[in-house]
Design a protein around this motif. Structure first.
Motif, PDB file in Angstrom:
ATOM      1  N   PRO A 250      46.343  87.219 -78.408  1.00  0.00           N
ATOM      2  CA  PRO A 250      47.604  87.238 -77.725  1.00  0.00           C
ATOM      3  C   PRO A 250      48.943  87.151 -79.013  1.00  0.00           C
ATOM      4  O   PRO A 250      49.723  87.450 -78.044  1.00  0.00           O
ATOM      5  N   PHE A 251      48.749  85.962 -80.041  1.00  0.00           N
ATOM      6  CA  PHE A 251      49.400  85.909 -80.849  1.00  0.00           C
ATOM      7  C   PHE A 251      50.158  86.543 -82.049  1.00  0.00           C
ATOM      8  O   PHE A 251      50.932  86.580 -82.790  1.00  0.00           O
ATOM      9  N   ALA A 252      48.840  87.767 -82.089  1.00  0.00           N
ATOM     10  CA  ALA A 252      48.721  88.757 -83.090  1.00  0.00           C
ATOM     11  C   ALA A 252      50.641  89.437 -83.900  1.00  0.00           C
ATOM     12  O   ALA A 252      50.365  89.443 -85.057  1.00  0.00           O
ATOM     13  N   SER A 253      50.710  90.410 -82.923  1.00  0.00           N
ATOM     14  CA  SER A 253      52.195  90.645 -82.966  1.00  0.00           C
ATOM     15  C   SER A 253      52.820  89.439 -83.175  1.00  0.00           C
ATOM     16  O   SER A 253      53.904  90.709 -83.857  1.00  0.00           O
ATOM     17  N   ALA A 254      52.918  89.168 -82.389  1.00  0.00           N
ATOM     18  CA  ALA A 254      54.154  87.918 -83.000  1.00  0.00           C
ATOM     19  C   ALA A 254      53.836  87.216 -84.312  1.00  0.00           C
ATOM     20  O   ALA A 254      55.745  86.975 -84.944  1.00  0.00           O
ATOM     21  N   PHE A 255      52.699  86.933 -84.782  1.00  0.00           N
ATOM     22  CA  PHE A 255      52.604  86.529 -85.878  1.00  0.00           C
ATOM     23  C   PHE A 255      52.756  86.982 -86.881  1.00  0.00           C
ATOM     24  O   PHE A 255      53.953  86.875 -88.360  1.00  0.00           O
ATOM     25  N   THR A 256      52.648  88.620 -87.069  1.00  0.00           N
ATOM     26  CA  THR A 256      52.364  89.550 -87.930  1.00  0.00           C
ATOM     27  C   THR A 256      54.820  90.339 -87.620  1.00  0.00           C
ATOM     28  O   THR A 256      54.865  90.037 -89.060  1.00  0.00           O
ATOM     29  N   VAL A 257      54.948  90.101 -87.128  1.00  0.00           N
ATOM     30  CA  VAL A 257      56.573  90.310 -86.724  1.00  0.00           C
ATOM     31  C   VAL A 257      57.730  88.988 -87.026  1.00  0.00           C
ATOM     32  O   VAL A 257      58.532  89.089 -88.397  1.00  0.00           O
ATOM     33  N   TYR A 258      56.932  87.805 -86.469  1.00  0.00           N
ATOM     34  CA  TYR A 258      57.873  87.066 -87.203  1.00  0.00           C
ATOM     35  C   TYR A 258      57.939  86.274 -87.866  1.00  0.00           C
ATOM     36  O   TYR A 258      58.445  85.347 -89.127  1.00  0.00           O
ATOM     37  N   ASN A 259      56.707  85.419 -88.849  1.00  0.00           N
ATOM     38  CA  ASN A 259      55.343  84.981 -89.769  1.00  0.00           C
ATOM     39  C   ASN A 259      55.802  86.107 -90.650  1.00  0.00           C
ATOM     40  O   ASN A 259      56.262  85.553 -91.981  1.00  0.00           O
ATOM     41  N   LEU A 260      54.774  86.900 -90.865  1.00  0.00           N
ATOM     42  CA  LEU A 260      54.264  87.970 -91.958  1.00  0.00           C
ATOM     43  C   LEU A 260      55.881  88.711 -91.938  1.00  0.00           C
ATOM     44  O   LEU A 260      56.014  89.717 -93.140  1.00  0.00           O
ATOM     45  N   ILE A 262      56.553  91.770 -90.862  1.00  0.00           N
ATOM     46  CA  ILE A 262      57.222  93.633 -90.227  1.00  0.00           C
ATOM     47  C   ILE A 262      57.498  93.982 -89.410  1.00  0.00           C
ATOM     48  O   ILE A 262      57.259  92.559 -88.692  1.00  0.00           O
ATOM     49  N   SER A 263      57.647  94.585 -89.059  1.00  0.00           N
ATOM     50  CA  SER A 263      59.229  95.180 -88.414  1.00  0.00           C
ATOM     51  C   SER A 263      58.444  95.844 -86.960  1.00  0.00           C
ATOM     52  O   SER A 263      57.335  96.316 -87.460  1.00  0.00           O
ATOM     53  N   LEU A 264      58.696  95.373 -85.824  1.00  0.00           N
ATOM     54  CA  LEU A 264      58.311  96.577 -84.976  1.00  0.00           C
ATOM     55  C   LEU A 264      57.697  97.747 -84.880  1.00  0.00           C
ATOM     56  O   LEU A 264      57.190  98.334 -84.761  1.00  0.00           O
ATOM     57  N   GLU A 265      58.750  98.518 -85.957  1.00  0.00           N
ATOM     58  CA  GLU A 265      58.739 100.179 -86.293  1.00  0.00           C
ATOM     59  C   GLU A 265      57.049 100.095 -87.538  1.00  0.00           C
ATOM     60  O   GLU A 265      56.909 101.033 -86.943  1.00  0.00           O
ATOM     61  N   ASP A 266      56.840  98.957 -88.204  1.00  0.00           N
ATOM     62  CA  ASP A 266      55.403  99.152 -88.730  1.00  0.00           C
ATOM     63  C   ASP A 266      54.884  99.292 -88.126  1.00  0.00           C
ATOM     64  O   ASP A 266      53.721  99.275 -88.284  1.00  0.00           O
ATOM     65  N   LEU A 267      54.772  98.304 -86.749  1.00  0.00           N
ATOM     66  CA  LEU A 267      53.736  97.467 -86.441  1.00  0.00           C
ATOM     67  C   LEU A 267      52.369  98.386 -86.067  1.00  0.00           C
ATOM     68  O   LEU A 267      51.109  98.356 -85.447  1.00  0.00           O
ATOM     69  N   PRO A 268      53.012  99.372 -85.060  1.00  0.00           N
ATOM     70  CA  PRO A 268      51.921 100.829 -84.616  1.00  0.00           C
ATOM     71  C   PRO A 268      51.156 101.411 -86.314  1.00  0.00           C
ATOM     72  O   PRO A 268      49.868 101.749 -85.895  1.00  0.00           O
ATOM     73  N   MET A 269      51.761 101.556 -87.312  1.00  0.00           N
ATOM     74  CA  MET A 269      50.699 101.556 -87.982  1.00  0.00           C
ATOM     75  C   MET A 269      49.939 100.677 -88.906  1.00  0.00           C
ATOM     76  O   MET A 269      48.850 101.149 -89.208  1.00  0.00           O
ATOM     77  N   VAL A 317      55.679  85.402 -95.273  1.00  0.00           N
ATOM     78  CA  VAL A 317      55.944  87.292 -95.194  1.00  0.00           C
ATOM     79  C   VAL A 317      55.600  87.974 -96.226  1.00  0.00           C
ATOM     80  O   VAL A 317      55.695  87.077 -97.836  1.00  0.00           O
ATOM     81  N   SER A 318      55.439  88.941 -96.105  1.00  0.00           N
ATOM     82  CA  SER A 318      53.940  89.448 -97.605  1.00  0.00           C
ATOM     83  C   SER A 318      54.436  91.194 -96.923  1.00  0.00           C
ATOM     84  O   SER A 318      54.686  91.179 -96.124  1.00  0.00           O
ATOM     85  N   PRO A 319      54.327  91.187 -98.003  1.00  0.00           N
ATOM     86  CA  PRO A 319      54.093  93.249 -98.094  1.00  0.00           C
ATOM     87  C   PRO A 319      53.496  93.866 -97.352  1.00  0.00           C
ATOM     88  O   PRO A 319      52.569  93.176 -96.981  1.00  0.00           O
ATOM     89  N   LEU A 320      54.055  94.759 -97.013  1.00  0.00           N
ATOM     90  CA  LEU A 320      53.130  95.556 -95.632  1.00  0.00           C
ATOM     91  C   LEU A 320      51.105  96.266 -95.900  1.00  0.00           C
ATOM     92  O   LEU A 320      50.847  95.517 -95.046  1.00  0.00           O
ATOM     93  N   TRP A 321      51.301  96.609 -97.454  1.00  0.00           N
ATOM     94  CA  TRP A 321      50.238  96.478 -98.155  1.00  0.00           C
ATOM     95  C   TRP A 321      49.223  95.482 -98.211  1.00  0.00           C
ATOM     96  O   TRP A 321      47.803  95.708 -97.358  1.00  0.00           O
ATOM     97  N   LEU A 322      49.625  94.869 -98.234  1.00  0.00           N
ATOM     98  CA  LEU A 322      48.444  93.264 -98.237  1.00  0.00           C
ATOM     99  C   LEU A 322      48.659  92.739 -96.108  1.00  0.00           C
ATOM    100  O   LEU A 322      47.106  92.653 -95.885  1.00  0.00           O
ATOM    101  N   VAL A 323      49.033  92.373 -95.989  1.00  0.00           N
ATOM    102  CA  VAL A 323      48.972  93.096 -94.350  1.00  0.00           C
ATOM    103  C   VAL A 323      48.025  93.885 -93.179  1.00  0.00           C
ATOM    104  O   VAL A 323      47.273  93.671 -92.559  1.00  0.00           O
ATOM    105  N   LEU A 324      48.617  95.235 -94.062  1.00  0.00           N
ATOM    106  CA  LEU A 324      47.100  95.927 -93.712  1.00  0.00           C
ATOM    107  C   LEU A 324      46.126  95.798 -93.950  1.00  0.00           C
ATOM    108  O   LEU A 324      44.854  95.702 -93.625  1.00  0.00           O
ATOM    109  N   LEU A 325      45.841  95.034 -95.611  1.00  0.00           N
ATOM    110  CA  LEU A 325      44.530  95.665 -95.591  1.00  0.00           C
ATOM    111  C   LEU A 325      43.535  93.951 -95.713  1.00  0.00           C
ATOM    112  O   LEU A 325      42.812  93.586 -95.131  1.00  0.00           O
TER     113      LEU A 325
END
Length: 431
Positions: A250-260, A262-269, A317-325
């Motif tokens: 339930p809070f995965a997207s909010a955690f990704t945007v606000y804690n890690l 990651i922008s809303l534009e990169d979330l679909p990726m 806060v982390s780089p996009l590649w690490l969050v993806l991995l």
């Protein structure tokens, strides 16, 4: 020639098995059930990535959003129990279409909801019907496919989860950004109607289980399933399996945007990349579970899940590649567990109890998930800048539940193997 609607005899789950080919009709069944699962899963999953947008546009708190997510789960749990008593007393095709029609109506209500209260009501209606569809689908799979094929079948059907990541969620986010959060639900209604028509036209009636029924009434049938000690072990495992996903999701997207960060534009990726990897992992996990053993694949998936989840939920806060991995690894672990566990536990119920067992299992899963979502909403606190606090605690709880589930599934796997050996000994013909 054997009737394709006859329930196959259970087979052992050896370390290696000879692959069998699917008939054309079986290929159709797998495909249509996968598409059907895609619509059901996307309807539920799309709320998570839309969470950041919904919280803002509807001016609701994380706790209220948790209730929107769990409303589906609680209503699905209630309908699962109500449906269990008569789930084995009707043609599974007709039962599937009745509940799918109700699901379509509920999804339409979501797409037309003007505010928080109406959305909450719409999710309850959707859950009442949609929550039972998965159990009917798995009962159909268990009826039409022998044990040595179920890993592959579950892998392909559960791939709907990954496809929703690759295509459904990114497209839904794009549609929501362009036309508002209502639009993804309305688009899903159109896809579901086409799927329902295909089921009406091409799926054969599934009635072989009706020949195995006793004179037991619906309530008595439900009591029988709920009181069987072997079935209770399976329900306990489902409680533990549901806890992890429903607490994190339930809070995965909010955690990704606000804690890690990651922008809303990169979330679909992120959803697209992880979904592509899960699409590969699903069929592969199913094939390996048939060849190497379903519990072995489940155990490896659990180990991956525990390690990566423990790290991910404590990240800043982390780089996009690490969050993806990290997301890719989490989904590989989760997919491996989901596919292998579904195939393994399909051997628990007797043929005459499959529909009822699957309905109760779905009910237990949904209610457990609803409780987990509410609990997560109580644990997580959102600060004024949007950052989520105590998400690491959720991660630790997921790791603990995963570890306990490994032990529970070990004993279930042992009991299933013993049951298969006893069946072989009973049916063996002396030379």
């Amino acid at each position: 020639m054997k009737d394709s609607n006859q329930a196959p005899a259970e087979a052992a789950d050896p370390a290696t098995s000879t692959p069998q080919a699917f008939t054309k009709y079986q290929v159709f069944v797998v495909a249509i059930l996968a598409i059907l699962q895609f619509t059901i899963i996307l309807d539920f999953m799309v709320l998570s990535p839309l969470g950041a947008q919904l919280i803002k546009e509807l001016s609701i708190t994380p706790k209220q959003f948790g209730w929107v997510v769990s409303a589906y789960a609680f209503s699905a749990g209630a309908s699962g129990l109500l449906a269990a008593g008569f789930a084995d007393k009707f043609d599974r095709k007709k039962l599937l279409l009745i509940f799918y029609a109700g699901f379509i109506v509920g999804t339409l209500m979501c797409g037309l909801s003007p505010d928080y209260v109406s959305l909450l009501v719409a999710r309850i209606v959707t859950g009442l019907f949609g929550g039972v569809i998965g159990s009917i689908s798995f009962a159909i799979i268990t009826d039409l496919f022998p044990m040595q094929l179920r890993g592959r079948v579950m892998g392909f059907v559960q791939m709907a989860f990954a496809v929703s990541q690759v295509m459904g969620i990114p497209l839904s986010l794009y549609i929501a950004n362009a036309w508002g959060w209502h639009a993804p639900f309305l688009a899903l209604v159109g896809i579901s109607i086409v799927t329902a028509v295909a089921i009406v036209v091409y799926m054969k009636p599934i009635t072989a289980h009706l020949q195995l029924q006793t004179e037991r009434k619906a309530f008595g049938h439900l009591v029988h399933v709920l009181s069987d000690r072997h079935y209770l072990k399976g329900f306990a495992a489902i409680v533990l399996l549901a806890t992890g996903g429903f607490m994190l999701m339930p809070f995965a997207s909010a955690f990704t945007v606000y804690n890690l960060g990651i922008s809303l534009e990169d979330l679909p990726m992120i959803y697209m990349v992880t979904g592509v990897c899960a699409m590969i992992a699903g069929p592969l996990a199913g094939k390996l579970s048939d060849q190497l053993g379903k519990y072995k694949i489940f155990a490896w998936g659990s180990v991956i899940t525990m390690i990566v989840t423990g790290i991910y939920c404590t990240m800043g806060v982390s780089p996009l590649w690490l969050v993806l991995l990290m997301n890719v690894l989490i989904f590989i672990g989760a997919t491996s567990r989901m596919v292998s566990a579904s195939a393994l536990m399909s051997a628990i119920p007797e043929p005459a109890d499959r529909g009822a067992y699957m309905s109760v299992q779905s009910s237990v899963q949904q209610v457990s998930g609803g409780v987990a979502s509410v609990l997560a909403g109580l644990i997580v606190v959102q600060t004024s800048d949007g950052t989520l606090q105590h998400y690491d605690l959720i991660g630790y709880l997921v790791v603990l539940s995963t570890l306990i589930t490994m032990g529970t599934m070990y004993y279930i796997n042992k009991a299933i193997n013993q049951k298969a050996k006893q069946a072989e000994a009973t049916t063996a013909v002396p030379a």
